[in-house]
Motif scaffolding. Structure first.
Motif, PDB file in Angstrom:
ATOM      1  N   ALA A 133       8.345   3.640 -28.919  1.00 26.63           N
ATOM      2  CA  ALA A 133       6.960   3.873 -28.509  1.00 26.63           C
ATOM      3  C   ALA A 133       6.675   5.372 -28.412  1.00 26.63           C
ATOM      4  N   ASN A 134       7.570   6.128 -27.804  1.00 30.22           N
ATOM      5  CA  ASN A 134       7.351   7.580 -27.685  1.00 30.22           C
ATOM      6  C   ASN A 134       7.310   8.251 -29.051  1.00 30.22           C
ATOM      7  N   LYS A 135       8.138   7.799 -29.970  1.00 27.68           N
ATOM      8  CA  LYS A 135       8.123   8.331 -31.333  1.00 27.68           C
ATOM      9  C   LYS A 135       6.785   8.003 -32.010  1.00 27.68           C
ATOM     10  N   ASN A 136       6.318   6.760 -31.825  1.00 30.30           N
ATOM     11  CA  ASN A 136       5.030   6.363 -32.394  1.00 30.30           C
ATOM     12  C   ASN A 136       3.881   7.158 -31.773  1.00 30.30           C
ATOM     13  N   ILE A 137       3.930   7.340 -30.469  1.00 30.06           N
ATOM     14  CA  ILE A 137       2.876   8.093 -29.770  1.00 30.06           C
ATOM     15  C   ILE A 137       2.831   9.531 -30.281  1.00 30.06           C
ATOM     16  N   LYS A 138       3.976  10.132 -30.425  1.00 24.04           N
ATOM     17  CA  LYS A 138       4.036  11.518 -30.926  1.00 24.04           C
ATOM     18  C   LYS A 138       3.427  11.595 -32.328  1.00 24.04           C
ATOM     19  N   ARG A 139       3.737  10.614 -33.169  1.00 25.71           N
ATOM     20  CA  ARG A 139       3.187  10.599 -34.522  1.00 25.71           C
ATOM     21  C   ARG A 139       1.671  10.384 -34.485  1.00 25.71           C
TER      22      ARG A 139
END
Length: 145
Positions: free
Chosen positions: A68-74
């Motif tokens: 989720a954090n990786k997706n949010i950053k993207r």
């Protein structure tokens, strides 16, 4: 012409959409587990719920929260309107399709008893639900544009 057909969202709303998808999927998986538990005795129900919560907490902490954090950053790196399906990397959709196929196979073949399948479904569902709040948190932090 294809660009006009693409369902686009501002990145702030893509964060909310992502959270809703993750929450909804988590709730759906928990409903599967709950539906199976009507056939269980009390000790089995306690085991399923306890194992599901423990498993889900671990999956959320060490797996889905990182995704989720990786997706949010993207998502936050996007500018303008973004395709509504861009909340996941395209490679993740392949993994999701494989997981759905395996889940369907396990549910329908009865190879794995529901007593053992229920904690897995509850764990993954609980983890998705917990991790979805990272998207909501980012949604409320992101300024409206």
């Amino acid at each position: 012409m294809i660009e006009q057909l693409k369902p686009g969202l501002p990145r702030k709303w893509l964060l909310l959409f992502s959270g809703i998808i993750w929450s909804g999927t988590g709730i759906m998986l928990n409903f599967f587990a709950l539906r199976w538990m009507v056939e269980f005795n009390l000790s089995q129900i306690i085991f399923v719920i306890t194992a599901g919560i423990l498993l889900g907490s671990a999956i959320a902490r060490f797996g889905f929260s990182m995704v989720a954090n990786k997706n949010i950053k993207r998502i936050l790196a996007y500018t303008g309107h973004v395709c509504a399906f861009a909340f996941q990397e395209w490679k993740s959709y392949v993994l999701i399709a494989v997981m759905m196929t395996i889940g369907l196979f396990m549910r329908t073949t009865e190879l794995i008893p529901k007593f053992l399948l229920a904690p897995l479904y509850m764990g993954i569902g609980f983890a998705l639900f917990l991790a979805s709040f990272l998207y909501y948190q980012s949604f409320f932090r992101e300024p409206a544009k």
